[in-house]
Design a protein around this motif. Structure first.
Motif, PDB file in Angstrom:
ATOM      1  N   THR A  10       0.842  -1.208   0.000  1.00 38.50           N
ATOM      2  CA  THR A  10       0.000   0.000   0.000  1.00 38.50           C
ATOM      3  C   THR A  10       0.872   1.251   0.000  1.00 38.50           C
ATOM      4  OG1 THR A  10      -1.687  -1.180   1.238  1.00 38.50           O
ATOM      5  CG2 THR A  10      -1.840   1.210   1.238  1.00 38.50           C
ATOM      6  N   ILE A  11       1.917   1.241   0.805  1.00 33.35           N
ATOM      7  CA  ILE A  11       2.808   2.406   0.869  1.00 33.35           C
ATOM      8  C   ILE A  11       3.471   2.659  -0.488  1.00 33.35           C
ATOM      9  CG2 ILE A  11       5.004   3.218   1.859  1.00 33.35           C
ATOM     10  CD1 ILE A  11       4.041   1.969   4.538  1.00 33.35           C
ATOM     11  N   GLU A  12       3.880   1.577  -1.142  1.00 35.50           N
ATOM     12  CA  GLU A  12       4.520   1.730  -2.460  1.00 35.50           C
ATOM     13  C   GLU A  12       3.545   2.314  -3.480  1.00 35.50           C
ATOM     14  OE1 GLU A  12       7.570   1.604  -2.940  1.00 35.50           O
ATOM     15  OE2 GLU A  12       8.233   0.541  -1.146  1.00 35.50           O
ATOM     16  N   LYS A  13       2.251   2.069  -3.277  1.00 36.59           N
ATOM     17  CA  LYS A  13       1.253   2.634  -4.211  1.00 36.59           C
ATOM     18  C   LYS A  13       0.932   4.086  -3.858  1.00 36.59           C
ATOM     19  CE  LYS A  13      -0.998  -1.741  -5.127  1.00 36.59           C
ATOM     20  NZ  LYS A  13      -1.868  -2.655  -4.426  1.00 36.59           N
ATOM     21  N   ILE A  14       1.001   4.413  -2.569  1.00 37.37           N
ATOM     22  CA  ILE A  14       0.650   5.773  -2.130  1.00 37.37           C
ATOM     23  C   ILE A  14       1.674   6.799  -2.618  1.00 37.37           C
ATOM     24  CG2 ILE A  14       0.566   7.273  -0.080  1.00 37.37           C
ATOM     25  CD1 ILE A  14      -0.796   4.951   1.403  1.00 37.37           C
ATOM     26  N   ILE A  15       2.937   6.484  -2.453  1.00 33.89           N
ATOM     27  CA  ILE A  15       3.991   7.489  -2.691  1.00 33.89           C
ATOM     28  C   ILE A  15       3.946   8.092  -4.107  1.00 33.89           C
ATOM     29  CG2 ILE A  15       6.504   7.878  -2.738  1.00 33.89           C
ATOM     30  CD1 ILE A  15       6.669   5.839  -0.401  1.00 33.89           C
ATOM     31  N   PRO A  16       3.803   7.282  -5.162  1.00 36.08           N
ATOM     32  CA  PRO A  16       3.824   7.902  -6.513  1.00 36.08           C
ATOM     33  C   PRO A  16       2.604   8.766  -6.821  1.00 36.08           C
ATOM     34  CG  PRO A  16       4.110   5.495  -6.609  1.00 36.08           C
ATOM     35  CD  PRO A  16       3.729   5.837  -5.210  1.00 36.08           C
ATOM     36  N   ARG A  17       1.587   8.743  -5.950  1.00 33.98           N
ATOM     37  CA  ARG A  17       0.423   9.594  -6.197  1.00 33.98           C
ATOM     38  C   ARG A  17       0.721  11.078  -5.975  1.00 33.98           C
ATOM     39  NH1 ARG A  17      -3.868   6.709  -2.412  1.00 33.98           N
ATOM     40  NH2 ARG A  17      -3.766   4.617  -3.266  1.00 33.98           N
ATOM     41  N   TYR A  18       1.822  11.350  -5.318  1.00 31.58           N
ATOM     42  CA  TYR A  18       2.137  12.741  -4.970  1.00 31.58           C
ATOM     43  C   TYR A  18       3.287  13.260  -5.832  1.00 31.58           C
ATOM     44  CZ  TYR A  18      -0.808  11.849  -0.937  1.00 31.58           C
ATOM     45  OH  TYR A  18      -1.871  11.534  -0.142  1.00 31.58           O
ATOM     46  N   PRO A  19       3.212  14.547  -6.220  1.00 29.08           N
ATOM     47  CA  PRO A  19       4.281  15.105  -7.046  1.00 29.08           C
ATOM     48  C   PRO A  19       5.628  15.088  -6.327  1.00 29.08           C
ATOM     49  CG  PRO A  19       2.540  16.739  -6.626  1.00 29.08           C
ATOM     50  CD  PRO A  19       2.146  15.487  -5.931  1.00 29.08           C
ATOM     51  N   GLN A  20       5.584  15.242  -5.001  1.00 29.39           N
ATOM     52  CA  GLN A  20       6.821  15.152  -4.207  1.00 29.39           C
ATOM     53  C   GLN A  20       6.633  14.058  -3.161  1.00 29.39           C
ATOM     54  OE1 GLN A  20       7.281  19.074  -2.555  1.00 29.39           O
ATOM     55  NE2 GLN A  20       8.563  19.697  -4.283  1.00 29.39           N
ATOM     56  N   LYS A  21       7.665  13.256  -2.983  1.00 27.56           N
ATOM     57  CA  LYS A  21       7.553  12.135  -2.030  1.00 27.56           C
ATOM     58  C   LYS A  21       7.115  12.595  -0.645  1.00 27.56           C
ATOM     59  CE  LYS A  21      10.812   8.741  -3.790  1.00 27.56           C
ATOM     60  NZ  LYS A  21      11.984   7.930  -3.456  1.00 27.56           N
ATOM     61  N   ARG A  22       7.656  13.715  -0.197  1.00 31.68           N
ATOM     62  CA  ARG A  22       7.395  14.171   1.176  1.00 31.68           C
ATOM     63  C   ARG A  22       5.907  14.428   1.418  1.00 31.68           C
ATOM     64  NH1 ARG A  22      10.970  18.399   2.588  1.00 31.68           N
ATOM     65  NH2 ARG A  22       9.662  18.719   4.370  1.00 31.68           N
ATOM     66  N   SER A  23       5.162  14.715   0.349  1.00 28.83           N
ATOM     67  CA  SER A  23       3.732  15.000   0.505  1.00 28.83           C
ATOM     68  C   SER A  23       2.941  13.761   0.922  1.00 28.83           C
ATOM     69  CB  SER A  23       3.158  15.560  -0.793  1.00 28.83           C
ATOM     70  OG  SER A  23       3.875  16.703  -1.168  1.00 28.83           O
ATOM     71  N   ALA A  24       3.543  12.595   0.763  1.00 29.62           N
ATOM     72  CA  ALA A  24       2.854  11.354   1.140  1.00 29.62           C
ATOM     73  C   ALA A  24       2.997  11.056   2.637  1.00 29.62           C
ATOM     74  CB  ALA A  24       3.419  10.192   0.327  1.00 29.62           C
ATOM     75  N   LEU A  25       3.687  11.932   3.349  1.00 33.94           N
ATOM     76  CA  LEU A  25       4.050  11.627   4.742  1.00 33.94           C
ATOM     77  C   LEU A  25       2.866  11.213   5.613  1.00 33.94           C
ATOM     78  CD1 LEU A  25       6.020  11.484   7.063  1.00 33.94           C
ATOM     79  CD2 LEU A  25       5.910  13.973   7.271  1.00 33.94           C
ATOM     80  N   MET A  26       1.815  11.998   5.630  1.00 33.68           N
ATOM     81  CA  MET A  26       0.705  11.683   6.545  1.00 33.68           C
ATOM     82  C   MET A  26       0.030  10.366   6.182  1.00 33.68           C
ATOM     83  SD  MET A  26      -0.908  15.374   7.480  1.00 33.68           S
ATOM     84  CE  MET A  26      -2.062  14.652   8.617  1.00 33.68           C
ATOM     85  N   MET A  27      -0.126  10.132   4.895  1.00 31.05           N
ATOM     86  CA  MET A  27      -0.766   8.881   4.466  1.00 31.05           C
ATOM     87  C   MET A  27       0.101   7.664   4.833  1.00 31.05           C
ATOM     88  SD  MET A  27      -3.689   9.492   3.209  1.00 31.05           S
ATOM     89  CE  MET A  27      -4.054   7.980   2.364  1.00 31.05           C
ATOM     90  N   VAL A  28       1.407   7.822   4.655  1.00 33.68           N
ATOM     91  CA  VAL A  28       2.316   6.710   4.981  1.00 33.68           C
ATOM     92  C   VAL A  28       2.299   6.441   6.493  1.00 33.68           C
ATOM     93  CG1 VAL A  28       4.729   5.975   4.996  1.00 33.68           C
ATOM     94  CG2 VAL A  28       3.761   7.044   2.951  1.00 33.68           C
TER      95      VAL A  28
END
Ligand code: FES
Length: 168
Positions: A10-28
């Motif tokens: 799930t984490i590997e799928k979440i990260i590419p949804r954001y233009p910058q990796k750091r934006s995935a922080l809360m979801m991760v």
């Protein structure tokens, strides 16, 4: 990090949804907490490496949002509402009785990991306060004279008598 394979996926799928990796922080962080029940120091380091940010940036988010937990929950998780209606109906006295009877201070987990006791904000049952959640079950009208059965139920769960539902 000892995450479940499905969490990692799930984490590997979440990260590419954001233009910058750091934006995935809360979801991760949300996924990690759902997997492990809390956000450990190890998890914060892991997330920082994964999202190419500094561990302090992860710590800032984890400590700012009350929905993230840094400590493991006890086997039984008790949350007592202290918002206005429940406060006026005696929630603070209820909390004191629970602390004494359960041997656990508000905001803490017992040393044996059997119980976590916390205040909570409004649980959306304001007309029947004071109210509390014991794991995911709502208990209403928790005035001190009616606490006996609730305390017995909490002790049973803390001793492992009832499976605790998922904690996210
Ligand atoms: S104030 Fe306690 S449930 Fe709303």
């Amino acid at each position: 990090m000892n995450l479940k394979p499905e969490t990692l996926s799930t984490i590997e799928k979440i990260i590419p949804r954001y233009p910058q990796k750091r934006s995935a922080l809360m979801m991760v962080l949300h996924e990690i907490q759902a997997d492990q029940g809390h956000i450990s120091d190890e998890a914060m380091e892991w997330v920082a490496t994964k999202l190419e940010i500094q561990p302090i940036n992860v710590l800032e988010v984890v400590t700012f949002f009350p929905s993230y937990r840094r400590q493991k929950l006890g086997r039984c998780w008790v949350r007592v509402c202290r918002t206005l209606s429940c406060g006026l109906m005696g929630a603070y006295t209820t909390g004191e009785v629970l602390e004494k009877e359960l041997g656990c201070k508000m905001g803490h987990t017992t040393e044996d990991g059997s119980l976590t006791l916390e205040w909570s904000e409004c649980l959306a049952a304001c007309g029947t306060g004071p109210v509390a959640l014991v794991d995911e079950d709502l208990f209403e009208n928790m005035t001190p004279d009616k606490l006996g059965p609730v305390i017995a139920e909490i002790k049973k769960r803390a001793a492992g008598g009832v499976p605790t539902p998922t904690k996210g």
